[in-house]
Design an enzyme around this catalytic site. Structure first.
Site, PDB file in Angstrom:
ATOM      1  N   HIS A 198      71.085  26.429  46.290  1.00  0.00           N
ATOM      2  CA  HIS A 198      70.559  27.245  45.202  1.00  0.00           C
ATOM      3  C   HIS A 198      69.439  28.142  45.740  1.00  0.00           C
ATOM      4  CE1 HIS A 198      67.931  23.566  45.052  1.00  0.00           C
ATOM      5  NE2 HIS A 198      67.022  24.516  45.083  1.00  0.00           N
TER       6      HIS A 198
HETATM    7  C1  T46 Z   1      64.321  22.863  46.189  1.00  0.00           C
HETATM    8  C2  T46 Z   1      64.708  21.817  47.162  1.00  0.00           C
HETATM    9  C3  T46 Z   1      63.943  21.894  48.428  1.00  0.00           C
HETATM   10  C4  T46 Z   1      63.392  16.912  38.276  1.00  0.00           C
HETATM   11  O1  T46 Z   1      63.593  16.271  37.237  1.00  0.00           O
HETATM   12  N1  T46 Z   1      62.158  17.458  38.521  1.00  0.00           N
HETATM   13  C5  T46 Z   1      61.882  18.166  39.645  1.00  0.00           C
HETATM   14  O2  T46 Z   1      60.740  18.627  39.812  1.00  0.00           O
HETATM   15  C6  T46 Z   1      62.940  18.367  40.590  1.00  0.00           C
HETATM   16  C7  T46 Z   1      62.700  19.180  41.852  1.00  0.00           C
HETATM   17  C8  T46 Z   1      64.177  17.824  40.332  1.00  0.00           C
HETATM   18  N2  T46 Z   1      64.380  17.108  39.205  1.00  0.00           N
HETATM   19  C9  T46 Z   1      65.704  16.471  38.984  1.00  0.00           C
HETATM   20  C10 T46 Z   1      66.868  17.445  38.812  1.00  0.00           C
HETATM   21  C11 T46 Z   1      68.033  16.650  39.374  1.00  0.00           C
HETATM   22  O3  T46 Z   1      68.550  15.823  38.369  1.00  0.00           O
HETATM   23  O4  T46 Z   1      66.005  15.699  40.150  1.00  0.00           O
HETATM   24  C12 T46 Z   1      67.397  15.740  40.442  1.00  0.00           C
HETATM   25  C13 T46 Z   1      67.640  16.225  41.868  1.00  0.00           C
HETATM   26  O5  T46 Z   1      67.205  17.591  41.967  1.00  0.00           O
HETATM   27  P1  T46 Z   1      68.012  18.710  42.794  1.00  0.00           P
HETATM   28  O6  T46 Z   1      69.465  18.420  42.729  1.00  0.00           O
HETATM   29  O7  T46 Z   1      67.550  20.044  42.315  1.00  0.00           O
HETATM   30  O8  T46 Z   1      67.500  18.431  44.284  1.00  0.00           O
HETATM   31  P2  T46 Z   1      67.704  19.303  45.598  1.00  0.00           P
HETATM   32  O9  T46 Z   1      67.296  18.433  46.720  1.00  0.00           O
HETATM   33  O10 T46 Z   1      69.037  19.946  45.657  1.00  0.00           O
HETATM   34  O11 T46 Z   1      66.646  20.518  45.446  1.00  0.00           O
HETATM   35  C14 T46 Z   1      65.242  20.252  45.390  1.00  0.00           C
HETATM   36  C15 T46 Z   1      64.565  21.158  44.349  1.00  0.00           C
HETATM   37  O12 T46 Z   1      65.219  21.024  43.072  1.00  0.00           O
HETATM   38  C16 T46 Z   1      64.581  22.611  44.745  1.00  0.00           C
HETATM   39  O13 T46 Z   1      63.647  23.317  43.937  1.00  0.00           O
HETATM   40  O14 T46 Z   1      63.939  23.960  46.564  1.00  0.00           O
HETATM   41  O15 T46 Z   1      64.638  20.480  46.649  1.00  0.00           O
END
Ligand code: T46
Length: 135
Positions: A50
């Protein structure tokens, strides 16, 4: 590619161990509203896929390592995050992917804004359209 930068942090300490301090307006060049960490990532998993519209972040591997791929719509770079004394600052429209996590990898992220799903772009074509709008 100028939407990212590596920040070197000063490491303090003595023969008992090391310490790094992160300060907004100091070695972190924005006011962070949120800190989160990514850990226990399963083997051969890739994360991210993303971009963010407005968010600034500093990403630090406080333990272990992973590879962070950055794409600004024109060029792609890969950065190895494997040193707690080094932070990856991402401050603009960058498509990001994370891979090759070591078992002990803990990524700590300082973010300029609260969590907001509307700030995410999950479609690569929509991302390149946004990049072209901003040119
Ligand atoms: C990024 C990279 C480096 C939350 O509830 N609160 C939060 O602050 C975050 C970051 C995530 N979440 C929830 C949303 C999803 O259900 O945690 C779960 C995993 O998040 P996500 O799939 O977005 O994780 P990554 O590792 O793909 O991405 C994250 C960050 O979302 C993003 O901003 O830059 O780490």
């Amino acid at each position: 590619m100028n939407n990212y930068k590596i920040i070197e942090f000063q490491s303090h300490g003595d023969n008992t161990g090391k310490l790094i301090s992160l300060e907004r307006g100091g070695n972190i060049p924005f006011d962070f509203k949120r800190v989160y960490y990514i850990y226990n990532t399963k083997k051969n998993t890739q994360r991210g896929f993303h971009a963010h519209i407005n968010l600034k972040q500093v990403i630090i591997s406080v333990s272990g390592s992973c590879v962070f791929a950055l794409d600004d719509g024109m060029q792609r770079r890969e950065v190895m995050l494997d040193n707690p004394a080094r932070g990856l600052l991402i401050k603009g429209l960058i498509w990001r992917e994370m891979k090759e996590f070591s078992d002990d990898c803990v990524l700590m992220v300082l973010a300029s804004e609260h969590y907001d799903i509307d700030d995410y772009i999950y479609d690569y074509k929509a991302f390149t359209r946004k990049v072209n709008e901003k040119k």
